[in-house]
Design a protein around this motif. Structure first.
Motif, PDB file in Angstrom:
ATOM      1  N   ARG A  76       0.989  -1.192  -0.062  1.00  8.77           N
ATOM      2  CA  ARG A  76       0.008   0.160  -0.037  1.00  8.77           C
ATOM      3  C   ARG A  76       0.811   1.326  -0.186  1.00  8.77           C
ATOM      4  NH1 ARG A  76      -3.554   0.500   4.579  1.00  8.77           N
ATOM      5  NH2 ARG A  76      -4.336   2.235   3.528  1.00  8.77           N
ATOM      6  N   LEU A  77       2.186   1.169   0.352  1.00 13.35           N
ATOM      7  CA  LEU A  77       3.012   2.382   0.489  1.00 13.35           C
ATOM      8  C   LEU A  77       2.970   3.186  -0.759  1.00 13.35           C
ATOM      9  CD1 LEU A  77       5.802   0.826   2.854  1.00 13.35           C
ATOM     10  CD2 LEU A  77       4.152   2.721   3.096  1.00 13.35           C
ATOM     11  N   PRO A  78       3.044   2.566  -2.034  1.00 12.37           N
ATOM     12  CA  PRO A  78       3.278   3.508  -3.138  1.00 12.37           C
ATOM     13  C   PRO A  78       1.935   4.226  -3.152  1.00 12.37           C
ATOM     14  CG  PRO A  78       4.112   1.469  -3.894  1.00 12.37           C
ATOM     15  CD  PRO A  78       3.411   1.323  -2.311  1.00 12.37           C
ATOM     16  N   GLN A  79       0.856   3.753  -3.122  1.00  6.04           N
ATOM     17  CA  GLN A  79      -0.470   4.513  -3.305  1.00  6.04           C
ATOM     18  C   GLN A  79      -0.543   5.418  -2.058  1.00  6.04           C
ATOM     19  OE1 GLN A  79      -3.926   2.054  -2.440  1.00  6.04           O
ATOM     20  NE2 GLN A  79      -5.304   3.789  -2.050  1.00  6.04           N
ATOM     21  N   LEU A  80      -0.279   5.312  -0.910  1.00  5.04           N
ATOM     22  CA  LEU A  80      -0.394   6.110   0.079  1.00  5.04           C
ATOM     23  C   LEU A  80       0.604   7.183  -0.013  1.00  5.04           C
ATOM     24  CD1 LEU A  80      -0.478   3.593   3.167  1.00  5.04           C
ATOM     25  CD2 LEU A  80      -2.120   5.005   2.336  1.00  5.04           C
ATOM     26  N   LEU A  84      -0.394  11.650  -0.527  1.00  4.95           N
ATOM     27  CA  LEU A  84       0.298  12.568   0.023  1.00  4.95           C
ATOM     28  C   LEU A  84       0.916  13.831  -1.102  1.00  4.95           C
ATOM     29  CD1 LEU A  84       2.162  10.947   3.015  1.00  4.95           C
ATOM     30  CD2 LEU A  84      -0.005  12.523   3.101  1.00  4.95           C
ATOM     31  N   VAL A  85       1.561  13.148  -2.119  1.00  7.82           N
ATOM     32  CA  VAL A  85       1.794  13.941  -3.111  1.00  7.82           C
ATOM     33  C   VAL A  85       0.729  14.895  -4.026  1.00  7.82           C
ATOM     34  CG1 VAL A  85       3.092  14.046  -5.419  1.00  7.82           C
ATOM     35  CG2 VAL A  85       4.128  12.443  -3.491  1.00  7.82           C
ATOM     36  N   GLU A  86      -0.335  14.067  -4.005  1.00 10.40           N
ATOM     37  CA  GLU A  86      -1.590  14.753  -4.834  1.00 10.40           C
ATOM     38  C   GLU A  86      -2.078  15.823  -3.901  1.00 10.40           C
ATOM     39  OE1 GLU A  86      -4.145  11.700  -5.865  1.00 10.40           O
ATOM     40  OE2 GLU A  86      -2.817  10.557  -7.111  1.00 10.40           O
ATOM     41  N   MET A  87      -1.811  15.637  -2.674  1.00 11.73           N
ATOM     42  CA  MET A  87      -2.483  16.752  -1.731  1.00 11.73           C
ATOM     43  C   MET A  87      -1.412  17.898  -1.779  1.00 11.73           C
ATOM     44  SD  MET A  87      -3.447  14.452   1.548  1.00 11.73           S
ATOM     45  CE  MET A  87      -4.043  15.917   2.466  1.00 11.73           C
ATOM     46  N   LYS A 105      10.409   8.421  -2.487  1.00 11.05           N
ATOM     47  CA  LYS A 105      11.216   8.888  -3.451  1.00 11.05           C
ATOM     48  C   LYS A 105      10.695   8.545  -4.568  1.00 11.05           C
ATOM     49  CE  LYS A 105      15.500   8.992  -2.289  1.00 11.05           C
ATOM     50  NZ  LYS A 105      16.983   8.710  -2.364  1.00 11.05           N
ATOM     51  N   ALA A 106       9.820   7.203  -4.965  1.00 11.35           N
ATOM     52  CA  ALA A 106       9.327   7.231  -6.411  1.00 11.35           C
ATOM     53  C   ALA A 106       7.944   8.128  -6.615  1.00 11.35           C
ATOM     54  CB  ALA A 106       8.910   5.585  -6.310  1.00 11.35           C
ATOM     55  N   ALA A 107       7.658   8.658  -5.675  1.00 12.72           N
ATOM     56  CA  ALA A 107       6.192   9.396  -5.781  1.00 12.72           C
ATOM     57  C   ALA A 107       6.543  10.907  -6.013  1.00 12.72           C
ATOM     58  CB  ALA A 107       5.317   9.423  -4.493  1.00 12.72           C
ATOM     59  N   THR A 108       7.977  11.236  -5.628  1.00 18.97           N
ATOM     60  CA  THR A 108       7.938  12.840  -5.672  1.00 18.97           C
ATOM     61  C   THR A 108       9.683  12.822  -5.802  1.00 18.97           C
ATOM     62  OG1 THR A 108       7.662  14.982  -4.953  1.00 18.97           O
ATOM     63  CG2 THR A 108       8.056  13.272  -3.423  1.00 18.97           C
TER      64      THR A 108
END
Length: 153
Positions: A76-80, A84-87, A105-108
């Motif tokens: 679930r970590l990538p989705q979570l 946060l990045v989308e917020m 680090k993959a998300a942003t």
């Protein structure tokens, strides 16, 4: 490092991106991403809030905190992290080891990440540099305590 110094350091590290982004929104938002459930980390969260308070930030008054707990479900970590990045949080504070760091680090690459490391930094480095690289700042809260299985600094 004494507890009070660590709390001040942690709050300051979480607060430094808030100053830059404070002019962009009414209340800056801190994202906390954790691989575990909130219960065992209640003292840690209290320490973050105390450090922020010492830096002049009080949750609900001039800063908001968004929590994302994976509850041990690492998939679930990538989705979570993406939530946060989308917020468009001002900073992401990570609780947990390598999987949490990798997801954030993959998300942003633009939102600052503060990693409060639980793993041995030699076995699971959060970045290529000793403490800071790109948008990632690593903190090891248990200074003077054994660093995992290897015991290396």
């Amino acid at each position: 490092m004494k507890r009070r110094q660590f709390i001040t350091l942690l709050g300051g590290a979480a607060a430094w991106p808030l100053v830059a982004r404070a002019q962009q929104r009414a209340i800056p938002v801190i994202g906390i991403l954790a691989s575990v459930s909130p219960v065992p980390y209640a003292p840690f969260i209290a320490a973050i809030k105390e450090g922020l308070r010492q830096a002049g930030y009080v949750e609900g008054r001039n800063v908001a905190i968004e929590y994302r707990w994976a509850e041990g479900q690492y998939d679930r970590l990538p989705q979570l992290a993406s939530e946060l990045v989308e917020m468009d949080v001002a900073v992401i504070v990570l609780v947990g080891g390598g999987a949490t760091t990798a997801a954030a680090k993959a998300a942003t690459t633009t939102i600052p990440i503060v990693v409060v490391m639980g793993d041995d930094p030699v076995i699971h480095p959060c970045n290529p540099g000793p403490f800071h690289s790109g948008n990632t700042l690593c903190l090891k809260p248990h200074v003077g305590a054994p660093l995992g299985r290897s015991g290396r600094l």
